[in-house]
Design an enzyme around this catalytic site. Sequence first.
Site, PDB file in Angstrom:
ATOM      1  N   ASP A   9     -18.933  31.852  51.899  1.00  0.00           N
ATOM      2  CA  ASP A   9     -20.254  30.939  51.626  1.00  0.00           C
ATOM      3  C   ASP A   9     -21.431  31.806  52.303  1.00  0.00           C
ATOM      4  OD1 ASP A   9     -18.910  29.236  50.041  1.00  0.00           O
ATOM      5  OD2 ASP A   9     -18.852  27.706  51.529  1.00  0.00           O
TER       6      ASP A   9
ATOM      7  N   SER B 138     -16.166  25.283  41.883  1.00  0.00           N
ATOM      8  CA  SER B 138     -15.797  26.341  42.780  1.00  0.00           C
ATOM      9  C   SER B 138     -14.379  25.924  43.666  1.00  0.00           C
ATOM     10  CB  SER B 138     -16.685  26.469  44.033  1.00  0.00           C
ATOM     11  OG  SER B 138     -17.203  25.158  44.534  1.00  0.00           O
TER      12      SER B 138
ATOM     13  N   HIS C 243     -16.051  22.735  50.161  1.00  0.00           N
ATOM     14  CA  HIS C 243     -15.369  24.077  50.251  1.00  0.00           C
ATOM     15  C   HIS C 243     -14.273  24.013  51.523  1.00  0.00           C
ATOM     16  CE1 HIS C 243     -18.548  26.692  48.112  1.00  0.00           C
ATOM     17  NE2 HIS C 243     -17.937  26.038  47.254  1.00  0.00           N
TER      18      HIS C 243
END
Length: 193
Positions: free
Chosen positions: A123, A57, A96
Amino acid sequence: MGFIKDAMQPAGSLRARPLLTQIITLGMTISSALIIWKALICITGCESPVIVVVSGSMEPGFKRGDILFLHMNEDPIRAGDIVVFNIKGKTIPVVHRVIQVHEQQNNKEIYVLTKGDINKKDDRLGGIYGSGQLWLQRQHIMGRAIGFLPYEGWVTIVLTENPIVKYVLIGALSLVLITSKDRGAKQNSRTNE
């Protein structure tokens, strides 16, 4: 007869000495690793100062198998920081990028929104956060990425995703340990002759 029995005791203790040495060496190695790990926790302020990226990701910045080094201090979290966070009910931490930060002036509480670099949605919309959770707070964040080693974490990923490899590796190491102990015992018996 008692003389022979007394003469045999030192030979038995000679055989136990290499085993005892191996046990002490193993204990010292494990203790050293734990001391280093605890020292890193104290220095970095993170409960887990080193983690492995297990998803794609964050590509192209971080790839699967990269090892990240984390640090957590009292500096404010800013948009653009790459953070590692835990979500209640999930076992694997998430890496992230922070895209929004809201700070309440009255109590200094922060609210953080994150997103994977390659993901189209943040998210909150992407279902990464827990049910009904809209923001991350400081207690969710384990640390900020301060450095990385590319691809060095693949061993961890392979061992985690393929338990059979882990068991084969443990078996092979046990076999090496057993055969090296037998070889050492044979060498000791030759020198005693």
